[in-house]
Design an enzyme around this catalytic site. Sequence first.
Site, PDB file in Angstrom:
ATOM      1  N   CYS A 272       5.819   3.049 -10.870  1.00  0.00           N
ATOM      2  CA  CYS A 272       5.949   1.604 -11.074  1.00  0.00           C
ATOM      3  C   CYS A 272       7.389   1.186 -10.808  1.00  0.00           C
ATOM      4  O   CYS A 272       8.318   1.852 -11.270  1.00  0.00           O
ATOM      5  CB  CYS A 272       5.553   1.250 -12.515  1.00  0.00           C
ATOM      6  SG  CYS A 272       5.842  -0.471 -12.955  1.00  0.00           S
TER       7      CYS A 272
ATOM      8  N   LYS B 261      -7.654   8.860   1.893  1.00  0.00           N
ATOM      9  CA  LYS B 261      -7.644   8.693   0.435  1.00  0.00           C
ATOM     10  C   LYS B 261      -6.237   8.987  -0.079  1.00  0.00           C
ATOM     11  O   LYS B 261      -5.621   9.965   0.333  1.00  0.00           O
ATOM     12  CB  LYS B 261      -8.625   9.667  -0.216  1.00  0.00           C
ATOM     13  CG  LYS B 261      -8.754   9.487  -1.711  1.00  0.00           C
ATOM     14  CD  LYS B 261      -9.616  10.554  -2.355  1.00  0.00           C
ATOM     15  CE  LYS B 261     -11.039  10.454  -1.900  1.00  0.00           C
ATOM     16  NZ  LYS B 261     -11.912  11.446  -2.576  1.00  0.00           N
TER      17      LYS B 261
ATOM     18  N   CYS C 163       2.304   3.359 -11.213  1.00  0.00           N
ATOM     19  CA  CYS C 163       1.799   2.063 -10.760  1.00  0.00           C
ATOM     20  C   CYS C 163       0.276   2.055 -10.700  1.00  0.00           C
ATOM     21  O   CYS C 163      -0.349   3.006 -10.232  1.00  0.00           O
ATOM     22  CB  CYS C 163       2.355   1.774  -9.361  1.00  0.00           C
ATOM     23  SG  CYS C 163       1.737   0.236  -8.627  1.00  0.00           S
TER      24      CYS C 163
ATOM     25  N   HIS D  86       4.373  -5.317 -10.396  1.00  0.00           N
ATOM     26  CA  HIS D  86       3.170  -5.883 -11.008  1.00  0.00           C
ATOM     27  C   HIS D  86       3.474  -7.233 -11.666  1.00  0.00           C
ATOM     28  O   HIS D  86       2.595  -8.092 -11.754  1.00  0.00           O
ATOM     29  CB  HIS D  86       2.566  -4.910 -12.039  1.00  0.00           C
ATOM     30  CG  HIS D  86       3.496  -4.553 -13.139  1.00  0.00           C
ATOM     31  ND1 HIS D  86       4.340  -3.471 -13.092  1.00  0.00           N
ATOM     32  CD2 HIS D  86       3.727  -5.167 -14.320  1.00  0.00           C
ATOM     33  CE1 HIS D  86       5.045  -3.417 -14.207  1.00  0.00           C
ATOM     34  NE2 HIS D  86       4.692  -4.440 -14.966  1.00  0.00           N
TER      35      HIS D  86
ATOM     36  N   CYS E 166      -1.034  -1.211  -9.811  1.00  0.00           N
ATOM     37  CA  CYS E 166      -1.307  -2.456  -9.079  1.00  0.00           C
ATOM     38  C   CYS E 166      -1.229  -2.270  -7.561  1.00  0.00           C
ATOM     39  O   CYS E 166      -1.576  -3.184  -6.816  1.00  0.00           O
ATOM     40  CB  CYS E 166      -0.334  -3.552  -9.506  1.00  0.00           C
ATOM     41  SG  CYS E 166       1.346  -3.363  -8.875  1.00  0.00           S
TER      42      CYS E 166
HETATM   43  S1  FES Z   1       1.993  -1.331 -12.037  1.00  0.00           S
HETATM   44 FE1  FES Z   1       2.401  -1.515  -9.938  1.00  0.00          FE
HETATM   45  S2  FES Z   1       4.505  -1.894  -9.884  1.00  0.00           S
HETATM   46 FE2  FES Z   1       4.073  -1.690 -11.976  1.00  0.00          FE
END
Ligand code: FES
Length: 121
Positions: A96, A68, A85, A100, A87
């Site tokens: 981030c 996890k 982040c 994304h 994504c």
């Molecule tokens: S939300 Fe994943 S790189 Fe920006």
Amino acid sequence: MATPSLPVIAQMPAVSNSGFRLSKEHLVVAVPVAVVAAVGGFLVSHYLSGRSCKKGQVNLTVSKDSPKVVHSFDMEDIGTKAVYCRCWKSKKFPFCDGAHTKHNEETGDNVGPLIIKRRDA
Ligand code: FES
């Protein structure tokens, strides 16, 4: 002297000009067997694909050896602004790095980061 029984295939009716013919007795057995085999095959393949399928995973690269992925930060250490982040494509995860944007362009998705900032910042 007993005559050995013929294999099932040898007892089947001959092939006609229109193709392979089965007697009614053969169909009574063959249809249920085919249905059970088809349903069983579908269930087995569905079960196996569900076990090995990676399609549902969102995390394709981050700490894959860990059961996890969890990150924890103290509010005092965040400073005035932190961008996290969501994504799972960032090379600086959990932060981030803008990955994304490419992901959204390629997939039609609409994911973006979590931004935490102090009200006065
Ligand atoms: S939300 Fe994943 S790189 Fe920006």
